[in-house]
Design a protein around this motif. Sequence first.
Motif, mmCIF file in Angstrom:
data_model
loop_
_atom_site.group_PDB
_atom_site.id
_atom_site.type_symbol
_atom_site.label_atom_id
_atom_site.label_comp_id
_atom_site.label_asym_id
_atom_site.label_seq_id
_atom_site.Cartn_x
_atom_site.Cartn_y
_atom_site.Cartn_z
ATOM 1 N N ASN A 1 -8.827 7.763 -7.424
ATOM 2 C CA ASN A 1 -7.754 6.828 -7.776
ATOM 3 C C ASN A 1 -6.377 7.404 -7.464
ATOM 4 O OD1 ASN A 1 -9.114 4.538 -8.515
ATOM 5 N ND2 ASN A 1 -9.129 4.991 -10.700
ATOM 6 N N ARG A 2 -6.228 8.700 -7.601
ATOM 7 C CA ARG A 2 -4.933 9.309 -7.278
ATOM 8 C C ARG A 2 -4.650 9.230 -5.779
ATOM 9 N NH1 ARG A 2 -3.065 12.760 -11.729
ATOM 10 N NH2 ARG A 2 -1.687 13.826 -10.271
ATOM 11 N N VAL A 3 -5.684 9.500 -4.970
ATOM 12 C CA VAL A 3 -5.514 9.397 -3.515
ATOM 13 C C VAL A 3 -5.284 7.941 -3.104
ATOM 14 C CG1 VAL A 3 -6.671 9.721 -1.297
ATOM 15 C CG2 VAL A 3 -6.892 11.466 -3.087
ATOM 16 N N TRP A 4 -6.085 7.045 -3.642
ATOM 17 C CA TRP A 4 -6.027 5.627 -3.285
ATOM 18 C C TRP A 4 -4.683 5.011 -3.667
ATOM 19 C CZ3 TRP A 4 -7.485 1.850 -0.479
ATOM 20 C CH2 TRP A 4 -7.555 0.532 -0.914
ATOM 21 N N PHE A 5 -4.233 5.279 -4.907
ATOM 22 C CA PHE A 5 -2.984 4.667 -5.357
ATOM 23 C C PHE A 5 -1.758 5.298 -4.701
ATOM 24 C CE2 PHE A 5 -5.584 2.482 -8.343
ATOM 25 C CZ PHE A 5 -4.871 1.332 -8.658
ATOM 26 N N ALA A 6 -1.871 6.554 -4.276
ATOM 27 C CA ALA A 6 -0.760 7.151 -3.528
ATOM 28 C C ALA A 6 -0.575 6.407 -2.201
ATOM 29 C CB ALA A 6 -1.028 8.633 -3.274
ATOM 30 N N LEU B 1 -1.623 3.261 -1.596
ATOM 31 C CA LEU B 1 -1.178 1.910 -1.925
ATOM 32 C C LEU B 1 0.308 1.874 -2.261
ATOM 33 C CD1 LEU B 1 -4.010 0.340 -4.108
ATOM 34 C CD2 LEU B 1 -3.288 -0.347 -1.824
ATOM 35 N N ARG B 2 0.776 2.878 -2.998
ATOM 36 C CA ARG B 2 2.196 2.899 -3.360
ATOM 37 C C ARG B 2 3.068 2.918 -2.113
ATOM 38 N NH1 ARG B 2 4.648 7.427 -7.374
ATOM 39 N NH2 ARG B 2 3.833 8.818 -5.753
ATOM 40 N N GLU B 3 2.702 3.741 -1.126
ATOM 41 C CA GLU B 3 3.501 3.813 0.085
ATOM 42 C C GLU B 3 3.404 2.523 0.902
ATOM 43 O OE1 GLU B 3 6.336 5.059 2.432
ATOM 44 O OE2 GLU B 3 5.635 6.227 0.694
ATOM 45 N N MET B 4 2.216 1.963 1.013
ATOM 46 C CA MET B 4 2.063 0.713 1.754
ATOM 47 C C MET B 4 2.865 -0.414 1.100
ATOM 48 S SD MET B 4 -1.976 0.739 2.866
ATOM 49 C CE MET B 4 -1.849 -0.824 3.746
ATOM 50 N N LEU B 5 2.800 -0.520 -0.208
ATOM 51 C CA LEU B 5 3.523 -1.580 -0.909
ATOM 52 C C LEU B 5 5.032 -1.355 -0.844
ATOM 53 C CD1 LEU B 5 1.114 -1.958 -3.924
ATOM 54 C CD2 LEU B 5 1.584 -3.701 -2.200
ATOM 55 N N TYR C 1 8.665 13.933 3.345
ATOM 56 C CA TYR C 1 8.407 13.742 1.918
ATOM 57 C C TYR C 1 9.597 13.161 1.153
ATOM 58 C CZ TYR C 1 3.796 16.027 1.824
ATOM 59 O OH TYR C 1 2.475 16.342 1.993
ATOM 60 N N PRO C 2 10.829 13.599 1.430
ATOM 61 C CA PRO C 2 11.960 13.016 0.681
ATOM 62 C C PRO C 2 12.148 11.524 0.931
ATOM 63 C CG PRO C 2 12.607 15.093 1.693
ATOM 64 C CD PRO C 2 11.279 14.725 2.283
ATOM 65 N N GLU C 3 11.568 11.003 2.019
ATOM 66 C CA GLU C 3 11.725 9.592 2.365
ATOM 67 C C GLU C 3 10.609 8.710 1.813
ATOM 68 O OE1 GLU C 3 14.477 8.736 3.819
ATOM 69 O OE2 GLU C 3 15.081 10.840 4.075
ATOM 70 N N LEU C 4 9.546 9.330 1.299
ATOM 71 C CA LEU C 4 8.401 8.552 0.842
ATOM 72 C C LEU C 4 8.649 7.933 -0.522
ATOM 73 C CD1 LEU C 4 5.440 10.868 1.942
ATOM 74 C CD2 LEU C 4 6.396 8.890 3.139
ATOM 75 N N ALA C 5 7.855 6.905 -0.833
ATOM 76 C CA ALA C 5 8.003 6.188 -2.106
ATOM 77 C C ALA C 5 7.763 7.119 -3.284
ATOM 78 C CB ALA C 5 7.020 5.024 -2.150
#
Length: 311
Positions: A195-200, A202-206, A256-260
């Motif tokens: 879930n941590r990998v999956w939601f990471a 998803l967070r960026e895609m969203l 990394y500084p640019e990611l959600a």
Amino acid sequence: MTQTRTLSGPVGLVGAGYIGHLFAQRFARAGYEVRAWSPGNSTRTLHDRLRQSVSTLAGIGAVGSTAVDEVLARVSVHDDLATALAPCAAVMESIVEDADIKSACYADIEAVVGADVPLWSSTSNFPMTRLAAGMAHPERAVVVHPVQTQLIIFVEVVAGERTNEQTVATTMGFCSDVGLRAVQVRKEIPGFLWNRVWFAMLREMLHIVDIGAADPLELDSIVRTTLRAFVPVFGPLQMTDLIGHDTLRDISNALYPELASDQAASATIEAHVADGRLGVKTGQGFYDDNEQRLAELTTQLYRIAGELAGE
């Protein structure tokens, strides 16, 4: 020579919704008797759902033609918790994802089973240390979180602070009995591993959708296509070996500084919820043809999950 089984008796099932049904199916297919009870009414339709899902598996050749009758014969439903669980050698809890409700349920379970009976929870987020805080025998409790689509692909086994080694060993042995790949999580962390990998991701895609950088369906398509190109061959960490860790370090420091870093659900998801676009359950989400596509998607998912679960 007869193979020694980890448990000498039935497996109790508390909660027979979608996840509970998947566990009942897997345990019964492996030859274990399953005794089901639910605080709601999910047991009323359990046999119908098992008949449908195992028939689908038989239709794609994943199980034999007699599997439906065999599974149904091994799964019984009960109106009373004590009647269901008293003979059981282990109990799988798969009720609503609410920590207080789960903890209260554990007190009821402990009142009707022996002190050495393992208690497994399918929780997708709560640490067992929290859930078992009020238990008389917290050493027997461990998370067995399924990673699944139409079938359970593997489970994450996560011990709490007071879970003993025997409980973990019994759990891993039972998973082997029923043909479930089990990954022991080495540290109790919220969300566990997948879930941590999956939601990471998803967070960026969203986030990309939220800021208008891509059409959501096009983004979905390129991610699916790209993952299909390399994930069947190697995992993301092996891919870093191919890229080179020095190159990865340089890209990471720049990107990394640019990611959600959102700490709450995306604006797009909040808007969908407000508009009643809840996905398959309402017919519309990111895709408007979910209902028409569902039967085809379900068959594909059964086939893929069956292959993965057998690896």
